[in-house]
Structure formats: structure tokens, C-alpha cells
Design a protein around this motif. Structure first.
Motif, PDB file in Angstrom:
ATOM      1  N   LEU A  13      53.779  21.251   7.478  1.00 51.89           N
ATOM      2  CA  LEU A  13      52.363  20.919   7.620  1.00 51.89           C
ATOM      3  C   LEU A  13      51.729  20.656   6.254  1.00 51.89           C
ATOM      4  N   ALA A  14      52.102  21.454   5.255  1.00 49.60           N
ATOM      5  CA  ALA A  14      51.581  21.233   3.900  1.00 49.60           C
ATOM      6  C   ALA A  14      52.023  19.875   3.368  1.00 49.60           C
ATOM      7  N   ARG A  15      53.271  19.507   3.633  1.00 49.39           N
ATOM      8  CA  ARG A  15      53.780  18.197   3.197  1.00 49.39           C
ATOM      9  C   ARG A  15      52.984  17.070   3.852  1.00 49.39           C
ATOM     10  N   ALA A  16      52.590  17.281   5.109  1.00 52.44           N
ATOM     11  CA  ALA A  16      51.824  16.263   5.831  1.00 52.44           C
ATOM     12  C   ALA A  16      50.396  16.154   5.301  1.00 52.44           C
ATOM     13  N   LEU A  17      49.754  17.290   5.073  1.00 57.95           N
ATOM     14  CA  LEU A  17      48.332  17.288   4.728  1.00 57.95           C
ATOM     15  C   LEU A  17      48.057  16.970   3.266  1.00 57.95           C
ATOM     16  N   ILE A  18      49.048  17.134   2.407  1.00 63.64           N
ATOM     17  CA  ILE A  18      48.813  16.904   0.990  1.00 63.64           C
ATOM     18  C   ILE A  18      48.504  15.434   0.705  1.00 63.64           C
ATOM     19  N   THR A  19      48.847  14.565   1.640  1.00 61.83           N
ATOM     20  CA  THR A  19      48.571  13.130   1.478  1.00 61.83           C
ATOM     21  C   THR A  19      47.175  12.762   1.971  1.00 61.83           C
ATOM     22  N   ASN A  20      46.429  13.749   2.486  1.00 60.76           N
ATOM     23  CA  ASN A  20      45.069  13.520   2.996  1.00 60.76           C
ATOM     24  C   ASN A  20      45.005  12.399   4.036  1.00 60.76           C
TER      25      ASN A  20
END
Length: 296
Positions: free
Chosen positions: A114-121
Motif C-alpha cells: 500500500l505504501a508503494r502504491a500511495l507514494i506516487t500520489n
């Protein structure tokens, strides 16, 4: 946050894949913030899609996995590492930055994913049953954490689940799919209390469906060992199963005349295979359905 729920084969995953650009549309358009994205390839859409499995790169550390989404930006390596550190703190995994996916639990892997997904905004996050592989206790913990974080980030999210309670807990709105169309959409309570048709009633709500035309919600149904003369309608039933949930007793009752089952909560104790009467006080508690297939 939208919970998308429906039986297998309803078209939920296909819908998300179309939005993400992984499947071509037969008709219609995908609009995001006023821009038609229908012809845009997947990598040009401001969308991130997560699947049932975390799909982390096994040869990369937690830090490298989270940072991967920033690889294609103009950020310097130092700036990317600073962003990763912020997200590691958010997911409470600062001490796991150098771990590999095989060294993490299922819940930790989902947090990293989830962090990998959200870090791209992303403008839109698509979640295709991301918690289905977790045990119930861990699933409940991750679900609460995930909702709080997504609310904080203010990222529009479509969340696929087969679990009715999970759909109600996650979604600000619930979309019920069946027979490859949207059967109903609304707030979780609205859809649960006032299903639009018999499909939604049987799949998402609780109560008695009569001839696919009438519906009586379980909250309006009473049960007793003898019929109540003040009941507007009543039927004879048989207790098939008794179970406890949330500290209360629930009973699965077979309504003999209607050849259907209903779950009723009652503080009065009953036994398995005991004959009972169930009834409804008011005609106003009987809802008339739209025809199946009509959308809400």
C-alpha cells in the motif's frame, strides 16, 4: 471510498481493470477529474491498482520496493529516500526498511504494498480484495489502519470485497454489482435498509423476500412461541440454527410456508429444531421492489 461488492462473475474485477486501462472498453468512457482517460494507456493514467496478493519484488528490500514507484519521477535519490522514510513511519515499519518480503508477515507485506502504491500520489486507488489472503484478526486490524490512512491522504478509492460487513465498514458508499450491471448504489445503511430489488436484498441485506416483489427487513420481524394477534402478517417457522454474535443471540429460521430462511435476533432463548412463529406488526414495514435489473 467506494465499496464494490457482488458475487463471483458479477464483473467487479473487470470493471476495475477497465478503469485501470488493463482491459479495453466495449463502450462508454472513463473520466478522471474532467478528463477523458478512455484512450490513455495504463501507464499514463493517474491510477494505482492493488491485487489480492502484495506482489512485492522478492529481490528488493522494503525500502527498494516502496521507492520503486518513484523511480520514474524527476526526484533525486535523496528525495526519494526521504519520502520512503516518511512512509515507513506512517506504516510503522521503520525497523524493517532493510528486510526482504520473505522476512515479513502477510499483514506487513500488504502495508508495504500500500505504501508503494500511495507514494506516487495517485488520483485513484483501485483495491481488488487486498485483504482476502489474511486471517480474520489481522484482516480487521489492517482494514481499520488502511481506512484511516486513506482518509488522511484523501485518495479516492474503489475497494472490491465479498464481505458484506467489510463493505459497510470501508465504504462511504456501497455499489452492489450483479448480473454484470450495477444493481444499486448508496450509503451502506441506505442499501442495507432499503434494497432496490430482490437481488440486492438477498445478497446484501437481511430479511424475507416474497415472490421477488416484496421485502420485509429483519429489523421489523419478531418471533415468538405463539402467534401475536396484533401482527399484520405471520408465518410458522422452524429454528435451524442458533448462534451468538456481538454478544447477542441470532437464529436462522426456516419460514415453512414461504420456503425461505431468515436470520432474526432475539433476546428470548430458543432451541434448535423448535417451532416458532414470526410476524410483522405494520403493513408499512413491507417494501415493494423495483423489478430486477432496474438500477438505483
Amino acid at each position: 471510498m467506494i465499496s464494490l461488492i457482488g458475487p463471483s462473475g458479477a464483473g467487479k474485477s473487470t470493471l476495475l481493470r477497465c478503469i485501470a486501462g488493463l482491459e479495453e472498453l466495449d463502450e462508454g468512457h472513463i473520466w478522471i477529474e474532467g478528463k477523458d482517460m478512455s484512450a490513455e494507456p495504463a501507464h499514463r493514467r493517474p491510477i494505482v491498482m492493488m491485487f489480492q496478493q502484495p506482489l512485492l519484488f522478492p529481490h528488493m528490500t522494503v525500502t527498494e520496493n516502496i521507492m520503486y514507484g518513484l523511480t520514474f519521477t524527476k526526484m533525486t535519490k535523496r528525495e526519494r529516500l526521504e519520502q520512503v522514510s516518511l512512509y515507513l513511519k506512517k506504516i510503522n515499519m521503520e525497523n524493517f526498511r532493510d528486510f526482504y518480503p520473505s522476512q515479513l508477515s502477510g499483514g506487513q507485506q500488504q502495508r508495504v504494498s500500500l505504501a508503494r502504491a500511495l507514494i506516487t500520489n495517485p488520483k485513484l486507488l483501485l483495491l481488488d480484495e487486498p485483504l482476502s489472503s489474511l486471517d480474520n484478526e489481522l484482516r480487521a486490524e489492517i482494514r481499520l489502519w488502511m481506512k484511516q490512512w486513506l482518509k488522511e491522504k484523501k485518495i479516492t478509492t474503489i475497494f472490491i470485497t465479498h464481505d458484506k460487513e467489510e463493505a459497510m465498514l470501508i465504504g462511504d458508499r456501497v455499489v452492489v454489482m450483479g448480473k454484470k450491471i450495477i444493481q444499486q448504489c448508496g450509503s451502506p445503511i441506505q442499501v442495507y435498509d432499503y434494497p432496490a430489488n430482490s437481488f440486492v436484498a438477498e445478497f446484501f441485506s437481511d430479511g424475507i423476500v416474497i415472490n421477488n416483489e416484496l421485502f420485509i427487513h429483519t429489523k421489523h420481524i419478531e418471533m415468538s412461541t405463539s402467534p401475536n394477534e396484533r401482527w399484520y402478517v405471520k408465518w410458522k417457522g422452524l429454528v435451524k440454527e442458533a448462534f451468538m454474535k456481538y454478544g447477542k443471540f441470532f437464529y436462522q429460521i426456516n419460514i415453512i410456508d414461504l420456503q425461505t430462511d431468515v436470520i432474526i435476533q432475539s433476546d428470548v432463548p430458543f432451541s434448535n429444531m423448535q417451532y416458532v412463529w414470526v410476524g410483522v406488526h405494520s403493513k408499512g414495514h413491507i417494501q415493494t421492489f423495483k423489478k430486477d435489473g432496474e438500477t438505483c
